[in-house]
Scaffold this active site. Sequence first.
Site, short mmCIF file in Angstrom:
data_model
loop_
_atom_site.label_atom_id
_atom_site.label_comp_id
_atom_site.label_asym_id
_atom_site.label_seq_id
_atom_site.Cartn_x
_atom_site.Cartn_y
_atom_site.Cartn_z
N GLU A 175 8.25 6.81 12.61
CA GLU A 175 9.00 7.10 13.83
C GLU A 175 9.74 8.44 13.80
O GLU A 175 10.98 8.47 13.76
CB GLU A 175 9.98 5.97 14.11
CG GLU A 175 9.31 4.64 14.39
CD GLU A 175 10.32 3.55 14.77
OE1 GLU A 175 11.53 3.84 14.75
OE2 GLU A 175 9.90 2.43 15.09
N GLU A 205 5.08 -2.24 13.66
CA GLU A 205 6.38 -2.90 13.74
C GLU A 205 6.52 -3.57 15.09
O GLU A 205 6.18 -3.00 16.12
CB GLU A 205 7.55 -1.91 13.58
CG GLU A 205 7.85 -1.45 12.18
CD GLU A 205 9.10 -0.59 12.14
OE1 GLU A 205 9.98 -0.76 13.01
OE2 GLU A 205 9.19 0.27 11.25
#
Length: 473
Positions: free
Chosen positions: A172, A360
């Site tokens: 991320e 995720e």
Amino acid sequence: MEIGDELSRDLFGEDFKWGVSTAAYQIEGSHDIDEKGSSIWDVYTERKNKVLSGHHGKIACDFYNRYPADLSLVKKLNIPNFRFSVSWPRILPCGTGAVNQKGIDFYNRVIDACLENGTDPWLTLYHWDLPHALELKGGWTNRDIISWFSEYAAVCAKHFGDRVKHWIVMNEPMAFTGAGYFLGVHAPGRTGAQNFIPAIHHSVLSTSEGGRILKDLLPGAEIGTTFSCSLVEPYTNRPKDVNAAKRIDALLNRMFIEPILGMGYPEEELPFLKRIEKYMQPDDKDKMAFDFDFIGIQNYTREVVRNSFFTPYVKAAVVKAKDRSVPVTAMGWEVYPASMYEMVRKFNAYKGIKKIYITENGAAFTDTLSDAKIDDVQRTNYIKANLQQILKARNEGLNVDGYFVWTLTDNFEWSEGYHPRFGLVYVDFETQERIIKASGHWYSEFLKGPEVKTQPDLNCKKSDLISSIASKS
């Protein structure tokens, strides 16, 4: 299809990857053990009022010492793939230079324990714990970080590549650059565009260069990287809100994936990105792109936005979920499973993405411990609802080939400390006791799949009958 027993593992196909994800700083603890160097999070958590309740990751879940038991839980829960990250300062305490053999030995033990349990290790190189020694030199704002990160990637490939077959370069980048180098709410706590803009560019270049290094050193491995993403929708149908949503979508969902795919930065929607030209070198446009084997997308919610004239750079503001009277998690995030389907569809629209995994997805809720049990029905339903959206996407022929729950155990949740609990397993942070939650038991049963009924062996029965007749004649 309603959320319920109709959902089963076999509907996703035999090759679909199932797993659970974790991150080093959030679980390991042992922050200064065995010659580990300080990370930016070790330093950031020492600063007053930066983390809720003054929490820190010095002990966390004590995974550094308890990894055999925690990996046994992964096996017990029937989870075939375990995603974890390597702590850069545990491997290279100063960020570059001398390798810490004790750090290498620890991750070798983790990898070997996974394999002994029949669990496939998925290794993430960078999950936000930059060596503090490098931050003192500018961190992600310093172009030299490309070579620093390249050195680190090569060290990990050398020591772990013989057994790890799935690699993730970055976790991320929008989160660690935006929260850490623009808003200042994550480590290292820097603010302003003068930090954010070079951090964007250098993390993009480092991501692709890390991919090239891993692919060169480990040609048989599967190399990927991950991006956070959220469905972005306008608060109203007014043109100003619609355009505001386009800008936020470019910021949250497009800014990192598009240069990786060779498309450049979305400057049309985000004119402030033209400032990156100051940090561009002649061959950077080519170096920004890399053909990854897979892209990991990480989705938790959707964002609803409106036009906001006074918000710098993007002229848009998020309308908080609590102000819209919608269901929310303990993080204040809207529970909106349809966002998962829309994000899979959005990333499928890009050309050049070979494979997509959901690396995720999960939710924090207020878990109540009663009679040594946690009946977290909200989390179970959240996971089920998101899996329904993924199944919908697969049934429509969209590219999505795996799902990893965030996360195995309750852990240190960055600036929120230990208050939000995302785990399938409850952790008492005073005693380090682990208790599998109802969601963990559900995921375990789901992954086990339906019982296979043994069919009678008719040939065997026939031969037994003939033998019996012959013995009596």
